[in-house]
Design an enzyme around this catalytic site. Structure first.
Site, PDB file in Angstrom:
ATOM      1  N   SER A 295       6.528  -9.285 -14.957  1.00  0.00           N
ATOM      2  CA  SER A 295       6.498 -10.216 -13.833  1.00  0.00           C
ATOM      3  C   SER A 295       7.717 -11.143 -13.850  1.00  0.00           C
ATOM      4  O   SER A 295       8.845 -10.682 -13.728  1.00  0.00           O
ATOM      5  CB  SER A 295       5.178 -10.993 -13.856  1.00  0.00           C
ATOM      6  OG  SER A 295       4.929 -11.619 -12.628  1.00  0.00           O
TER       7      SER A 295
ATOM      8  N   ASP B 228       5.884 -29.563 -12.540  1.00  0.00           N
ATOM      9  CA  ASP B 228       6.864 -30.160 -11.621  1.00  0.00           C
ATOM     10  C   ASP B 228       8.023 -29.198 -11.377  1.00  0.00           C
ATOM     11  O   ASP B 228       8.450 -29.001 -10.239  1.00  0.00           O
ATOM     12  CB  ASP B 228       7.390 -31.483 -12.190  1.00  0.00           C
ATOM     13  CG  ASP B 228       6.375 -32.602 -12.114  1.00  0.00           C
ATOM     14  OD1 ASP B 228       5.467 -32.517 -11.256  1.00  0.00           O
ATOM     15  OD2 ASP B 228       6.469 -33.547 -12.915  1.00  0.00           O
TER      16      ASP B 228
ATOM     17  N   HIS C 172      -1.964  -6.058 -11.762  1.00  0.00           N
ATOM     18  CA  HIS C 172      -0.680  -6.676 -12.086  1.00  0.00           C
ATOM     19  C   HIS C 172      -0.497  -6.880 -13.585  1.00  0.00           C
ATOM     20  O   HIS C 172       0.588  -6.691 -14.116  1.00  0.00           O
ATOM     21  CB  HIS C 172      -0.570  -8.019 -11.360  1.00  0.00           C
ATOM     22  CG  HIS C 172       0.709  -8.738 -11.619  1.00  0.00           C
ATOM     23  ND1 HIS C 172       1.957  -8.147 -11.470  1.00  0.00           N
ATOM     24  CD2 HIS C 172       0.958 -10.018 -12.032  1.00  0.00           C
ATOM     25  CE1 HIS C 172       2.910  -9.019 -11.759  1.00  0.00           C
ATOM     26  NE2 HIS C 172       2.328 -10.151 -12.116  1.00  0.00           N
TER      27      HIS C 172
END
Length: 321
Positions: free
Chosen positions: A139, A236, A296
């Site tokens: 990924s 963040d 996945h």
């Protein structure tokens, strides 16, 4: 630069063409990594990256087998790769896993894109004196691996990409929802980690209805030595750089023509929507394997089949040396 190995994290393995980036001089844009023990302090100009080596328990590796560097995906850590790495290294192959910047036990930084993460990988390869390693990434780690391969044609023997392709991937809205939900969750601080995870689980259920993914995300909730409970992942940075790391960089380089393997899960949207033509244009020797009844997280859902495919591919490359 002194390099020391971080402790291996043992855990059960679990579970994205819009932005364009050109290669530029690293010193102008990427924080330098240090591959050190987490017990050491971090300089303000550095980001600490934690890694593990296999075989473990002081066992030696076979120099005739090309070393393998294994990269985890978004929200993951090197601990998720422990079982698969242990099995791949059982033949004596050296395997290296590490926590990407802003993940696991590695440091946090505002700089978060594939060029920086590929440079982190290059620095690790150089620090550990890995000669032409094979690179395997799942990924997010797969996109880092592809970026590294296209920019480092000389110091790599082969490339393995697990369930991702060099393009925008499906499910981006879901990923954005996960990040926002995790940021907005209220984390209890007085009743211990187990109860805190249960409380956060309840808060995230509506935004993350898949229980396996929810459990995977909750592994990022940790308790520090002072008792503080927090997300170990840099949410963040993940939110602010979302459009950068979910795309694939446009690199000023030639195609990667060395042996390449793509392993997809049959039920994965990444496989169903993958642009095979784009894969072949960047990786002309690419061979694509599809594991039945896998999604996945192909390496975690079908670990035996995944390891067998990877080991056979690596053995075929060793025999060419």
């Amino acid at each position: 630069m002194k390099v020391t190995q971080a402790l291996t994290i043992i855990s059960k393995p679990q579970w994205l063409k819009s932005s364009v980036w050109k290669a530029v001089i690293r010193s102008n844009r990427c924080t330098m990594p240090r591959f050190i023990s987490s017990s050491e302090s971090i300089k303000s100009t550095d980001v600490e990256l934690s890694y593990s080596l296999y075989p473990t328990n002081g066992e030696s590796s076979d120099p005739k087998q090309a070393p393998l560097v294994f990269l985890h995906g978004l929200f993951g850590s090197k601990g998720n790769l422990h079982s698969v790495s242990k099995h791949i290294s059982s033949s004596g192959r050296k395997v290296v896993t590490f926590d990407a910047r802003n993940h696991g036990s590695s440091g946090h930084t505002d700089e978060f894109d594939f060029l920086c993460m590929a440079q982190d990988l290059r620095d690790l390869v150089n620090e550990l004196n890995l000669d032409k390693p094979s690179i395997l990434g799942h990924s997010l780690g797969g996109k880092t691996a592809m970026t590294y391969a296209l920019e480092n044609l000389d110091n790599i023997s082969s490339l393995i990409v697990a369930d991702v392709s060099p393009e925008n991937s499906p499910g981006l809205n879901q990923l954005d929802t996960y990040i926002k939900a995790m940021k907005n969750a209220s984390i209890p601080q007085n009743d211990g980690l187990v109860k805190a995870r249960r409380a956060v689980q309840i808060q995230l259920t509506s935004d993350v209805p898949d229980r396996s993914i929810l459990s995977f995300l909750l592994t990022n909730l940790i308790q520090l030595e002072d008792g503080t409970i927090k997300w170990r992942i840099n949410l963040d940075a993940l939110e602010n750089k979302f459009g950068v790391y979910t795309a694939f960089p446009l690199l000023d380089t030639v195609p990667f023509s060395k042996p390449t393997l793509f392993v997809f899960g049959e039920n994965s949207q990444h496989y169903k929507q993958a642009d095979k033509g784009l894969i072949k244009s960047l990786f002309p020797t690419a061979h694509i394997e599809v594991i039945p009844d896998a999604g996945h997280f192909v390496h975690a859902e079908k670990p035996v089949e995944f390891v067998n495919i990877v080991q056979e591919f690596l053995k075929s490359q060793d025999s060419r040396e």
